[in-house]
Every structure is written in structure tokens, then in C-alpha cells.
Design an enzyme around this catalytic site. Structure first.
Site, PDB file in Angstrom:
ATOM      1  N   LYS A   1       1.163  -1.472  -0.129  1.00 14.91           N
ATOM      2  CA  LYS A   1       0.087  -0.091   0.213  1.00 14.91           C
ATOM      3  C   LYS A   1       0.228   1.295  -0.229  1.00 14.91           C
ATOM      4  O   LYS A   1       2.318   0.874   0.296  1.00 14.91           O
ATOM      5  CB  LYS A   1      -1.196  -0.420   1.072  1.00 14.91           C
ATOM      6  CG  LYS A   1      -2.115  -0.980   1.156  1.00 14.91           C
ATOM      7  CD  LYS A   1      -2.749  -0.870   2.392  1.00 14.91           C
ATOM      8  CE  LYS A   1      -4.150  -1.355   2.487  1.00 14.91           C
ATOM      9  NZ  LYS A   1      -5.157  -1.216   1.295  1.00 14.91           N
TER      10      LYS A   1
ATOM     11  N   ARG B   1     -10.746 -11.161   1.813  1.00 18.85           N
ATOM     12  CA  ARG B   1     -11.107 -12.101   0.859  1.00 18.85           C
ATOM     13  C   ARG B   1     -10.752 -13.980   1.465  1.00 18.85           C
ATOM     14  O   ARG B   1     -11.279 -14.846   1.149  1.00 18.85           O
ATOM     15  CB  ARG B   1     -11.373 -11.998  -0.377  1.00 18.85           C
ATOM     16  CG  ARG B   1     -10.171 -11.995  -1.329  1.00 18.85           C
ATOM     17  CD  ARG B   1     -11.086 -11.526  -2.396  1.00 18.85           C
ATOM     18  NE  ARG B   1     -10.860  -9.495  -2.645  1.00 18.85           N
ATOM     19  CZ  ARG B   1     -11.074  -8.155  -2.977  1.00 18.85           C
ATOM     20  NH1 ARG B   1     -11.335  -9.238  -4.185  1.00 18.85           N
ATOM     21  NH2 ARG B   1     -11.127  -7.387  -2.789  1.00 18.85           N
TER      22      ARG B   1
HETATM   23  N1  BES Z   1      -8.374  -3.463   4.214  1.00 25.82           N
HETATM   24  C1  BES Z   1      -8.251  -3.487   2.800  1.00 25.82           C
HETATM   25  C2  BES Z   1      -9.209  -2.446   2.789  1.00 25.82           C
HETATM   26  C3  BES Z   1      -9.535  -1.104   2.852  1.00 25.82           C
HETATM   27  C4  BES Z   1      -9.285   0.237   2.437  1.00 25.82           C
HETATM   28  C5  BES Z   1     -10.657  -0.626   4.119  1.00 25.82           C
HETATM   29  C6  BES Z   1      -9.174   1.627   2.501  1.00 25.82           C
HETATM   30  C7  BES Z   1     -10.783   0.510   4.524  1.00 25.82           C
HETATM   31  C8  BES Z   1      -9.600   1.537   4.108  1.00 25.82           C
HETATM   32  C9  BES Z   1      -8.188  -4.061   1.695  1.00 25.82           C
HETATM   33  O1  BES Z   1      -7.484  -5.908   2.427  1.00 25.82           O
HETATM   34  C10 BES Z   1      -7.872  -4.445   1.146  1.00 25.82           C
HETATM   35  O2  BES Z   1      -6.755  -3.463   0.610  1.00 25.82           O
HETATM   36  N2  BES Z   1      -8.559  -3.990  -0.472  1.00 25.82           N
HETATM   37  C11 BES Z   1      -8.281  -3.643  -1.685  1.00 25.82           C
HETATM   38  C12 BES Z   1      -8.966  -4.436  -3.137  1.00 25.82           C
HETATM   39  C13 BES Z   1      -8.453  -4.494  -4.041  1.00 25.82           C
HETATM   40  C14 BES Z   1      -6.412  -4.719  -3.701  1.00 25.82           C
HETATM   41  C15 BES Z   1      -8.595  -5.345  -5.205  1.00 25.82           C
HETATM   42  C16 BES Z   1      -8.566  -2.403  -2.075  1.00 25.82           C
HETATM   43  O3  BES Z   1      -9.805  -1.922  -1.681  1.00 25.82           O
HETATM   44  O4  BES Z   1      -7.950  -0.693  -2.640  1.00 25.82           O
HETATM   45 MN    MN Z   2      -5.714  -5.571   2.016  1.00 28.96          MN
END
Ligand code: BES
Ligand code: MN
Ligand code: ZN
Length: 494
Positions: A273, A348
Site C-alpha cells: 500500500k 477475502r
Molecule cells: N483492508 C483493505 C480494505 C480497506 C481499504 C479498508 C481502505 C479500509 C480502508 C483490503 O484488504 C484491501 O486492501 N482491499 C483492496 C482490494 C483491491 C486490491 C482489489 C482495496 O480496496 O483497495
Molecule cells: Mn488489503
């Protein structure tokens, strides 16, 4: 911290006496407490107080009234139709003011002559008060002067309907404590709340009647071929856990399965990230926290005729040298293969194992999972509603109703084969991302593949677990959402 009394407010020694007042079109608002009638009239005449929603008026008792309280607070309830939320908001408002005035003990005169059930009034007031006094100060060795308030005792005085008020109060206390428990877990930083801590928490709850827990460690997870949890865990120095906590009444009673995402820190893994705001990903275990706290509520209430099983798959998502790489293929519990195209779509993967295992092992009547699953849900619904997706209309309706009653509203999004198709992989059964379109739905569609025919509902709480609509009883930061809705669902289950 909250109890009730039948001692008259006039004789009650406290720092603060709280009375609630409805707003009226004309004349003076009605007030069930005679001893403030005169001052209420003064306050209205001088325009200092009208009884508007969220209005507060604080004054000192007249010496001749011979009251034993230091201060009196009038709280407006407005003139709109009363709702459960009206009382939660009022409770939260009182909590904030009480902290500011350094109140240690207060008497709350429960308004029982309103057009609203007394038990629900006291339930929601108690929730608002408990959630409203919450502060997380564990890691401060010095506390600012204006942050020092601490409430030791809150006493409810029901003028009438005392038994209903007490019953509601008990429900409110349980729910309020549940919400605060979620906040306690979620506020712990990633180095203080690790997968092991979920296990310890469940272990302590398992000492309560009808509760037992089982904690699966790495070796066990390997034996069960839980490739999702193990895969996500590969890049972390900390071992994973699958925490299972059961509340059992009768064999013949229906079982509800609750599953919560327990990523104790989500760096994104190799699909790292961006740095900005990454610290917030210590909150990526809010789903797991909600599920565990709901079990605490259930252990307190001991509902009859229902079994509840909670499962929390817990691990960090880190980019260590053994981490999953984009393009890797893993085999999940039950044998489905997944091409991991983005290691940041890790929630997931761990949930799929937990859902498939839970459905397989416990044959539940319904499954509900809670997860901070997608950033996309924040784009879609903002911070005001949790995303709901379900393969069953009846269960979806139950979830929507429970959320509404809890002040944790949900909004349903669709599922369908068009969305599921976005998850087709060239080389495996599924891929773990469905492209930029409908990110919240395709994440749910991925989970759907692992619950079979079992009625299932998925709560995407990524927008509401923190930065939820700020309210008197919802602070900035972690909201503690989810546990109260789950508790409500269990209470209403038929
Ligand atoms: N934990 C995150 C989702 C998230 C993002 C929660 C921002 C709260 C605030 C999750 O694991 C994630 O990173 N999801 C990705 C999925 C994508 C790579 C398909 C996302 O939402 O960017
Ligand atoms: Mn994630
Ligand atoms: Zn995550």
C-alpha cells in the site's frame, strides 16, 4: 457502572442530575420533575432553552429547593417523532457534557411519560451514555488537564415502569459494553494486538457458561489445507490463528455462524500500500473484533434456543521475503484454487477459508461475515452506511432491520453472475480481484463461492469501522460498529 434506584431525585446526592425535555410549539415544555419546573420556565422565558434536539442547559439548583445535586442538566429531545436514535444521541450528549464538568456520579431521570416504550428509552440512553464516555488512553502516561474527567457512577431513576426501565437498561449496558470492547481491541496498535491476542480473548470468554473455544495454530491449518490463511500469513513474522468460539445451548437449536476479518495489520503485502495513512491498517481487524465482542454480549445474556459460533481468521498481511507474490496460485480449504493477482486483496482469502470451514463443520442455518474488505465501499456509500450483500433475501431483511434498530444502518448492494464472472481466472478456478469496476461487489462475489447454499450475509464495514458518521456517542477514529447489530440479530432470531 450504570445502576437504577427508586430513591427520589430530591434526596439523591450527586454531581449532576439529568432531566429530558421535549420541545413544544407554544408555552412551556412538559417536565416530569416538579423540582425543576420553575427554572425550566425561566430558561424558556429567557430563551436559553427550548427543548430542541441536542440542546443542553446546565444550571445550579436553588438553595431553597434543597436538592442534593451540585448541578442540573436539561437535555432537549426535540419535537420530531421519537426514535431509538434520539435517546442514544441524548445519552452521548450527556456523557460528553458530564466529562467536561468533571462529573463523577450522576442521576438520570428516565423520561417515562413520552410516547415511546420505557424499556427502549432506558436501553438507548444507557447505550448512548456508555458509548459516549468511551476514551482510549491506555498509552498516555500523562493526561491533559481537560481530559481528566472520569465518570464512576450513573444511576437511572424511573418514576414509573421501573421493571421495564430496568430490563431495557440491562440490554443497553450489554450493547454499550460490546461496542466499547470492539473499540478497545481495534484501538490497540498492530504491535499490541496480534493474532495471538484474538486467541487469548476467546480463551477468556470460553470460561463463561455454555462457551468453549478452539484455537487452530499453523500446524493444524496446514493439516486442514487452509491455503488462504497460510498464504496471507507467509510474509509475516507472526504465526496465524483461526479462533473458534462456540456458544451452545441445545443440539437441536439452530446455529448461526459469525465470521470476522482479523487482519491485525494490512501492509498490502508485496502489492504494498502507499505510505500515506497506512497506519490505519491496524484497524483491519475490526470485523474480527466485532464478532468477538458480540460473543461477549451473548455470554452475558445467555440467550436460549440458539447456538452461535464465531470464527476469526487472524494474521498480518506483510511483505516478508516468503510472502505471496502476485501471480501465485494457492489452494483453499475445500480444494478450490485461487490465482492471487493482488496480495492486497487478502481479506477475502482468509475469510474464504473460514467461511468454507465454518459451513462445513457447523452446518449453520445462516452465516454472517463482517470485514473491512474494500476501499470501494467508501467510494460507494461513504462513511454513513455499511455495505450489505447477501445470497438470501430473508437474511438480508433481518440484517437491515437489526442495523436500523442499532443505529448502524446498512445498504444492500446486488450480487449476480455478471459480477461473479469478473473473477474468472485463466489458470485457476478464481482470481482474487475482479478489476476496478464494482470492487465491493466482486469481493463479496468471491466470498459467495465459499458458502455454498447456506444463507449468507456479508457486511463490508471498511467505511464505517472508523471515521463513521460522527455523533455524540461515536467518537473520531474507531467506531466500534458491528457488535451491537450482531447482538440485535441474535436477540431477534426466530
Ligand atoms: N483492508 C483493505 C480494505 C480497506 C481499504 C479498508 C481502505 C479500509 C480502508 C483490503 O484488504 C484491501 O486492501 N482491499 C483492496 C482490494 C483491491 C486490491 C482489489 C482495496 O480496496 O483497495
Ligand atoms: Mn488489503
Ligand atoms: Zn485488508
Amino acid at each position: 457502572m450504570i445502576t437504577s434506584t427508586n430513591r427520589k431525585p430530591e434526596n439523591f446526592i450527586c454531581d449532576l442530575l439529568v432531566c429530558f425535555v421535549r420541545q413544544v410549539e407554544e408555552g412551556y415544555p412538559e417536565c416530569s420533575s416538579q423540582f425543576i419546573e420553575k427554572q425550566l420556565k425561566f430558561a424558556v422565558d429567557s430563551g436559553d432553552f427550548t427543548g430542541k434536539e441536542e440542546e443542553i442547559f446546565l444550571f445550579y439548583p436553588e438553595p431553597e429547593a434543597k436538592l442534593k445535586t451540585k448541578r442540573i442538566m436539561l437535555v432537549g429531545l426535540g419535537k420530531k417523532e421519537l426514535e431509538r436514535e434520539t435517546f442514544r444521541l441524548a445519552g452521548g450528549l450527556v456523557a460528553g457534557q458530564a466529562l467536561k464538568t468533571r462529573t463523577q456520579n450522576m442521576l438520570v431521570v428516565v423520561p417515562v411519560d413520552l410516547d415511546f416504550p420505557s424499556d427502549e428509552i432506558s436501553e438507548c440512553l444507557a447505550e448512548g451514555l456508555l458509548l459516549g464516555v468511551y476514551r482510549f488512553r491506555k498509552y498516555k502516561t500523562k493526561i491533559d488537564e481537560d481530559e481528566k474527567g472520569e465518570i464512576k457512577k450513573i444511576v437511572f431513576y424511573p418514576k414509573i415502569n421501573a421493571s421495564a426501565v430496568r430490563k431495557g437498561l440491562q440490554k443497553g449496558i450489554v450493547a454499550g459494553e460490546c461496542g466499547n470492547k470492539v473499540r478497545d481491541m481495534a484501538n490497540e496498535p498492530g504491535n499490541h494486538w496480534t493474532p495471538v491476542d484474538f486467541g487469548l480473548y476467546a480463551g477468556a470468554l470460553a470460561l463463561k457458561p455454555r462457551m468453549k473455544c478452539k484455537i487452530l495454530e499453523q500446524k493444524e491449518l496446514k493439516r486442514l489445507k487452509m491455503g488462504g490463511i497460510l498464504g496471507v500469513n507467509q510474509g509475516s513474522a507472526l504465526p496465524p490463528r483461526l479462533v473458534i468460539l462456540e456458544y451452545r445451548t441445545k443440539k437441536t437449536a439452530p446455529t448461526i455462524l459469525l465470521v470476522g476479518k482479523g487482519i491485525t495489520f494490512d501492509s498490502g503485502g508485496i502489492s504494498l500500500k502507499p505510505g500515506k495513512g497506512m497506519d490505519r491498517m491496524k484497524y483491519d481487524m475490526c470485523g474480527g473484533a466485532a464478532v468477538m465482542a458480540a460473543m461477549q454480549g451473548i455470554s452475558m445474556e445467555q440467550p436460549k434456543g440458539i447456538n452461535v459460533v464465531a470464527i476469526v481468521p487472524a494474521t498480518e498481511n506483510m511483505p516478508g521475503s516468503a510472502a505471496l507474490k502476485p501471480g501465485d496460485v494457492i489452494t483453499m480449504y475445500g480444494g478450490k484454487t485461487v490465482e492471487v493477482l493482488n496480495t492486497d486483496a487478502e481479506g477475502r482469502l482468509i475469510l474464504a477459508d473460514a467461511l468454507a470451514y465454518g459451513v462445513d463443520k457447523f452446518k449453520p442455518e445462516a452465516v454472517i461475515d463482517l470485514a473491512t474488505l474494500t476501499g470501494a465501499v467508501v467510494v460507494g456509500l461513504g462513511h454513513h452506511r455499511t455495505g450489505l450483500m447477501a445470497n438470501n433475501d430473508e437474511l438480508a431483511a433481518k440484517a437491515l432491520a437489526a442495523g436500523e434498530r442499532s443505529g448502524e444502518p446498512l445498504w444492500r448492494l446486488p450480487l449476480g453472475k455478471e459480477y461473479s464472472k469478473q473473477l474468472k481466472s485463466e489458470i485457476a478456478d478464481l482470481k482474487n480481484i475482479g478489476g476496478p469496476a464494482a470492487g465491493t461487489i466482486t469481493a463479496a462475489a468471491f466470498l459467495e463461492e465459499f458458502v455454498g447454499e447456506t444463507p449468507w450475509a456479508h457486511f463490508d464495514i471498511a467505511g464505517t469501522a472508523w471515521d463513521f458518521t460522527e455523533k455524540s456517542y461515536i467518537p473520531k477514529g474507531v467506531s466500534g460498529i458491528g457488535a451491537r447489530t450482531l447482538l440485535e440479530l441474535v436477540r431477534a432470531w426466530k
